[in-house]
Write a protein that holds these residues in place. Structure first.
Motif, PDB file in Angstrom:
ATOM      1  N   LEU A  90      44.134  48.564  37.659  1.00 44.79           N
ATOM      2  CA  LEU A  90      43.733  47.686  36.830  1.00 44.79           C
ATOM      3  C   LEU A  90      43.628  48.093  35.352  1.00 44.79           C
ATOM      4  O   LEU A  90      43.782  47.701  34.367  1.00 44.79           O
ATOM      5  CB  LEU A  90      42.301  47.226  37.028  1.00 44.79           C
ATOM      6  CG  LEU A  90      42.335  46.338  38.306  1.00 44.79           C
ATOM      7  CD1 LEU A  90      41.148  46.116  38.907  1.00 44.79           C
ATOM      8  CD2 LEU A  90      42.662  44.983  38.092  1.00 44.79           C
ATOM      9  N   LEU A  93      47.240  47.938  33.832  1.00 46.62           N
ATOM     10  CA  LEU A  93      47.553  46.642  33.505  1.00 46.62           C
ATOM     11  C   LEU A  93      46.615  46.178  32.114  1.00 46.62           C
ATOM     12  O   LEU A  93      47.188  45.801  31.215  1.00 46.62           O
ATOM     13  CB  LEU A  93      46.995  45.614  34.523  1.00 46.62           C
ATOM     14  CG  LEU A  93      48.065  45.404  35.719  1.00 46.62           C
ATOM     15  CD1 LEU A  93      47.435  44.659  36.906  1.00 46.62           C
ATOM     16  CD2 LEU A  93      49.395  45.024  35.399  1.00 46.62           C
ATOM     17  N   ALA A  94      45.391  46.655  32.135  1.00 47.72           N
ATOM     18  CA  ALA A  94      44.549  46.628  30.764  1.00 47.72           C
ATOM     19  C   ALA A  94      45.236  47.244  29.507  1.00 47.72           C
ATOM     20  O   ALA A  94      45.149  46.700  28.738  1.00 47.72           O
ATOM     21  CB  ALA A  94      43.186  47.005  30.981  1.00 47.72           C
ATOM     22  N   TYR A 129      47.867  45.103  28.051  1.00 46.27           N
ATOM     23  CA  TYR A 129      47.342  44.111  27.434  1.00 46.27           C
ATOM     24  C   TYR A 129      47.154  44.418  25.923  1.00 46.27           C
ATOM     25  O   TYR A 129      47.527  43.859  25.080  1.00 46.27           O
ATOM     26  CB  TYR A 129      46.309  43.398  28.087  1.00 46.27           C
ATOM     27  CG  TYR A 129      45.464  42.233  27.340  1.00 46.27           C
ATOM     28  CD1 TYR A 129      46.233  41.490  26.624  1.00 46.27           C
ATOM     29  CD2 TYR A 129      43.921  42.345  27.659  1.00 46.27           C
ATOM     30  CE1 TYR A 129      45.480  40.267  26.027  1.00 46.27           C
ATOM     31  CE2 TYR A 129      43.450  41.169  26.819  1.00 46.27           C
ATOM     32  CZ  TYR A 129      44.243  40.176  26.101  1.00 46.27           C
ATOM     33  OH  TYR A 129      43.651  39.259  25.311  1.00 46.27           O
ATOM     34  N   PHE A 189      37.925  40.167  28.514  1.00 45.48           N
ATOM     35  CA  PHE A 189      37.459  40.645  29.972  1.00 45.48           C
ATOM     36  C   PHE A 189      36.157  40.213  30.341  1.00 45.48           C
ATOM     37  O   PHE A 189      35.992  40.299  31.759  1.00 45.48           O
ATOM     38  CB  PHE A 189      37.625  42.344  30.020  1.00 45.48           C
ATOM     39  CG  PHE A 189      38.952  42.873  29.953  1.00 45.48           C
ATOM     40  CD1 PHE A 189      39.672  43.007  31.198  1.00 45.48           C
ATOM     41  CD2 PHE A 189      39.562  43.005  28.876  1.00 45.48           C
ATOM     42  CE1 PHE A 189      40.924  43.681  31.017  1.00 45.48           C
ATOM     43  CE2 PHE A 189      40.985  43.623  28.987  1.00 45.48           C
ATOM     44  CZ  PHE A 189      41.512  43.792  30.035  1.00 45.48           C
ATOM     45  N   MET A 201      45.282  39.405  35.414  1.00 47.47           N
ATOM     46  CA  MET A 201      44.184  40.383  35.859  1.00 47.47           C
ATOM     47  C   MET A 201      43.442  39.898  37.158  1.00 47.47           C
ATOM     48  O   MET A 201      43.409  40.785  38.269  1.00 47.47           O
ATOM     49  CB  MET A 201      43.200  40.811  34.805  1.00 47.47           C
ATOM     50  CG  MET A 201      43.718  41.604  33.600  1.00 47.47           C
ATOM     51  SD  MET A 201      44.587  43.007  33.918  1.00 47.47           S
ATOM     52  CE  MET A 201      43.068  43.920  34.374  1.00 47.47           C
TER      53      MET A 201
END
Length: 500
Positions: A61, A64-65, A68, A314, A331
């Motif tokens: 995560l 992936l964040a 972004y 988020f 996500m």
């Protein structure tokens, strides 16, 4: 005191060598795909989901964040140098960023964009750390009734915030809900919406939808566009003057506040924030005629707003379990793959993951500032590569990423079909984001509706008898009423004309 303890826990998780490495990989890859037009953050994150199978939840995560918010930085580079926003959130930056580049101040515009993004990202991350626990505590009071009403509100807000025709936005949401419900009925063994195709009884994979709609469609659109000139920016020119720094301070702060508030909205909160911040600066400026001709405020405000919005998007996912946009839907998929159910329990049952990801945002934003300015020369070289040489490799990796999820050739065919459909949708003025939100939230709404009706013995009044649910439904009704107001329609049409 508790906040300090939580942040300390997060920094310990984020400072793990493996997490630092994948945070770096994420922000670097995010910047790269933000710079290169043709494949966005959604498709890239979807293609990398198979890799996350083999990583710890926090590590996957964090990466992936990083992709972004790294893409938000990269999108501003092409917006300023080529007048081509790598991400939709960077459209407002083109208005003055490219004008500054033509005036010989492209380096200063890039530096201000990086500084504004770092300040906004850091402030927004602090807001998540401060207010996230309170929202999670509130969300613990949610049951099936409240979740159904919340998801309904989210879909209605995405309609309100969508650009273009409201009818088209509604049509895309309904179409997305039908796609999401294809497969076997969760409450019975009966297949639905499969049209006799046995492979569809397992449902349509989200990765195929995301890559087709946001990856393959974008490739086809970019193959139509004409190549643009890219001007080199020497490293010595990447320093704004004292006057430019002073003029940017206020817009950065105002953009941060506006972006942090609007980023949590479902649909296009961060995109709305960037245009809203630009419009605010132009309105309060004593010399609004400078905007569109190279005003530094026109770069600082939207860049701060869209990065603040990217971070605070988020919040609904981590505290309520509701993705606010297509990227947050990816996500959510990644968290589910790792056995982590998005929602208020994340903070309780997976505290190290929650606080580790928040702390990694600080570290990632710092990495982006250090990376982006020295690598401007490299990004310029990449932008000079003809797109006809890049897109075959992009398509190849898209196909591999889709097939590796379920080892089904059908998923690749579906992605191609959805990509062609997405291309047609763009030509007809339809948006892809409402479709994706409908695809994700539709099955969840159905499940929570059925649970709510079972618990209430079939009494539909339960949705208005519970206070939180009644409040959410009232907000949804107000949003619907807003859409019918003539003044809203006029404002919306003006905003659309400005964005084009």
């Amino acid at each position: 005191m508790e906040l300090i303890q939580n942040i300390t826990l997060g920094l310990q998780v984020a400072a793990d060598p493996q997490n630092l490495l994948f945070c770096f990989v994420g922000v670097l890859l995010g910047t790269l795909i933000g710079v290169l037009p043709g494949i966005g953050a959604v498709a890239t994150m979807a293609m990398l989901l198979p890799i996350t199978f083999h990583l710890p939840p926090a590590t996957s995560l964090i990466m992936l964040a990083g992709i972004y918010y790294g893409a938000q930085y990269g999108g501003s580079t092409t917006a300023i140098l080529v007048n081509l926003p790598g991400e939709a959130n960077s459209v407002a930056t083109t208005l003055d960023g490219y004008a500054m580049a033509r005036n010989g101040r492209g380096g200063a515009a890039l530096a201000i964009a990086a500084i504004g993004s770092f300040v906004a990202g850091t402030a927004a991350t602090l807001l998540i750390a401060m207010f996230g626990p309170g929202m999670a505590a509130l969300a613990l009071k949610f049951g099936p009734v409240e979740y159904f009403s919340l998801m309904l509100l989210g879909l209605i807000c995405s309609i309100v915030l969508a650009s273009g025709s409201l009818f088209k936005a509604v049509a895309m949401i309904v179409f997305g809900m039908f796609l999401g419900m294809a497969g076997t009925d969760p409450n019975s063994p009966m297949p639905r919406l499969t049209f006799g195709v046995m492979e569809l009884t397992e449902g349509i994979d989200f990765v195929a939808v995301a890559v087709g709609l946001f990856g393959l469609t974008e490739i086809m659109l970019n193959l139509e566009s004409k190549p643009r000139e890219v001007q080199a920016v020497p490293l010595r020119e990447l320093f704004p003057t004292r006057e430019e720094l002073r003029a940017s301070a206020g817009p950065i702060l105002r953009g941060t506040v506006l972006g942090s508030m609007l980023g949590v909205l479902p649909g296009g909160g961060a995109l709305l924030a960037s245009f809203g911040a630009y419009a605010l600066e132009k309105k309060i400026s004593k010399t609004p005629q400078r905007f569109g001709k190279g005003a530094i405020e026109g770069v600082a405000a939207p860049e701060a707003a869209n990065n603040a919005g990217a971070q605070t998007s988020f919040v609904p996912l981590l505290t309520l379990g509701v993705p606010s946009n297509a990227i947050m839907a990816v996500m959510a998929g990644a968290m589910t793959i790792q056995g982590v159910i998005p929602g208020p329990q994340v903070m309780v049952e997976h505290a190290t993951l929650f606080w580790g990801m928040i702390a990694s945002m600080w570290i990632g934003n710092l990495m982006l500032v250090v990376l982006n300015l020295p690598l401007v020369g490299l990004w310029v070289k990449l932008l000079q590569v003809p797109y006809r040489l890049l897109f075959p490799a992009i398509v190849f990796f898209c196909a591999i990423g889709i097939y590796s999820i379920n080892n089904r050739a059908l998923d690749v065919y579906l992605a191609v079909g959805i990509g062609l459909l997405g291309y047609l949708m763009v030509k007809l003025g339809f948006e892809g984001t409402p479709l994706v939100l409908g695809f994700i939230l539709g099955p969840m709404m159905e499940e929570n509706f059925k649970r709510a009706m079972l618990l209430s013995g079939g009494d539909a009044l339960t949705f208005v008898q519970r206070p939180i649910s009644a409040g959410l439904l009232l907000a949804a009704a107000l949003a619907l009423a807003l859409m019918t107001m003539p003044s809203f329609k006029r404002t919306r049409s003006v905003a659309m004309q400005d964005s084009t």
